[in-house]
Design a protein around this motif. Structure first.
Motif, PDB file in Angstrom:
ATOM      1  N   ILE A   1      31.240 -76.607  13.954  1.00 52.60           N
ATOM      2  CA  ILE A   1      30.142 -77.282  14.804  1.00 52.60           C
ATOM      3  C   ILE A   1      29.182 -76.172  15.248  1.00 52.60           C
ATOM      4  O   ILE A   1      28.294 -76.382  15.918  1.00 52.60           O
TER       5      ILE A   1
ATOM      6  N   ALA B   1      24.562 -78.466  14.351  1.00 49.01           N
ATOM      7  CA  ALA B   1      25.243 -77.298  14.147  1.00 49.01           C
ATOM      8  C   ALA B   1      24.227 -76.058  14.262  1.00 49.01           C
ATOM      9  O   ALA B   1      24.524 -74.953  14.888  1.00 49.01           O
TER      10      ALA B   1
ATOM     11  N   ASN C   1      31.056 -77.375  23.135  1.00 51.17           N
ATOM     12  CA  ASN C   1      29.753 -78.289  22.506  1.00 51.17           C
ATOM     13  C   ASN C   1      28.965 -78.583  23.710  1.00 51.17           C
ATOM     14  O   ASN C   1      29.111 -78.509  24.640  1.00 51.17           O
ATOM     15  N   THR C   2      27.679 -79.072  23.169  1.00 49.94           N
ATOM     16  CA  THR C   2      26.576 -79.489  24.074  1.00 49.94           C
ATOM     17  C   THR C   2      27.219 -80.454  24.973  1.00 49.94           C
ATOM     18  O   THR C   2      27.850 -81.522  24.761  1.00 49.94           O
TER      19      THR C   2
ATOM     20  N   ASN D   1      23.630 -75.743  17.842  1.00 47.54           N
ATOM     21  CA  ASN D   1      24.869 -75.170  18.560  1.00 47.54           C
ATOM     22  C   ASN D   1      24.631 -73.628  18.196  1.00 47.54           C
ATOM     23  O   ASN D   1      25.081 -72.743  19.173  1.00 47.54           O
TER      24      ASN D   1
ATOM     25  N   GLN E   1      35.995 -74.972  16.191  1.00 51.95           N
ATOM     26  CA  GLN E   1      34.692 -74.938  16.790  1.00 51.95           C
ATOM     27  C   GLN E   1      33.723 -74.226  15.412  1.00 51.95           C
ATOM     28  O   GLN E   1      32.731 -74.306  15.784  1.00 51.95           O
TER      29      GLN E   1
ATOM     30  N   SER F   1      34.148 -68.640  21.667  1.00 55.73           N
ATOM     31  CA  SER F   1      33.361 -69.956  21.288  1.00 55.73           C
ATOM     32  C   SER F   1      32.846 -70.296  22.686  1.00 55.73           C
ATOM     33  O   SER F   1      32.934 -70.076  23.732  1.00 55.73           O
TER      34      SER F   1
ATOM     35  N   CYS G   1      29.796 -73.607  17.028  1.00 58.31           N
ATOM     36  CA  CYS G   1      30.094 -73.166  18.648  1.00 58.31           C
ATOM     37  C   CYS G   1      31.304 -71.949  18.636  1.00 58.31           C
ATOM     38  O   CYS G   1      31.457 -71.489  19.755  1.00 58.31           O
TER      39      CYS G   1
ATOM     40  N   TYR H   1      29.398 -70.345  11.712  1.00 57.92           N
ATOM     41  CA  TYR H   1      29.545 -71.542  11.341  1.00 57.92           C
ATOM     42  C   TYR H   1      30.099 -71.736   9.897  1.00 57.92           C
ATOM     43  O   TYR H   1      30.099 -70.772   9.126  1.00 57.92           O
TER      44      TYR H   1
END
Length: 141
Positions: free
Chosen positions: A76, A28, A120-121, A31, A73, A117, A78, A57
């Motif tokens: 995590i 996290a 994610n990676t 991110n 999101q 957002s 994002c 977050y």
């Protein structure tokens, strides 16, 4: 801890639920660093205006306390909810869309704030544009 020129870890983990632990894990945190850099792009595209974060977050405990889904999101690192002084949330959403930012999702929430957002990676941005209000979700128009 500074995550970018204008955004700190404290700012992106702020919560009204101060008795709950809201410490991000390593994934996290990574991110959040990417999110902070993305928020720098948002700030730049909005003419350098202040981007006031109200939620970034959220640990599971904080996310549960605000009544959000586990798939948020925010969980995590994002996503961020924010306001921009001198602009309505609709103007912010329209400006972000017009700037062709690589967001995963942008939501005009209750005509009171903007949710944005990043993916994610490794995922590609969906470019989802929505409105949520008392009637539910619908496409942004």
């Amino acid at each position: 801890m500074k995550l970018s020129d204008h955004f700190s870890l404290a700012e992106l983990t702020v919560t009204n639920h101060r008795t709950l632990d809201n410490t991000p894990d390593a994934a996290a945190l990574a991110n959040l660093k990417r999110l902070a850099l993305f928020l720098e792009e948002v700030k730049d595209r909005l003419g350098g205006r202040a981007v006031m974060i109200s939620s970034g977050y959220r640990s599971k405990a904080v996310n549960d306390a605000v009544g959000s889904k586990d798939t948020s999101q925010h969980r995590i690192g994002c996503a961020a909810d924010f306001r921009v002084p001198g602009m309505t949330p609709r103007q912010v959403v329209e400006a972000c869309i017009a700037a062709k930012l690589a967001y995963d999702q942008i939501i005009l929430e209750f005509d009171s704030w903007t949710h944005i957002s990043i993916p994610n990676t490794g995922a590609k941005p969906r470019g989802s544009k929505l409105i949520i209000d008392k009637t539910g979700f619908r496409p942004f128009k």
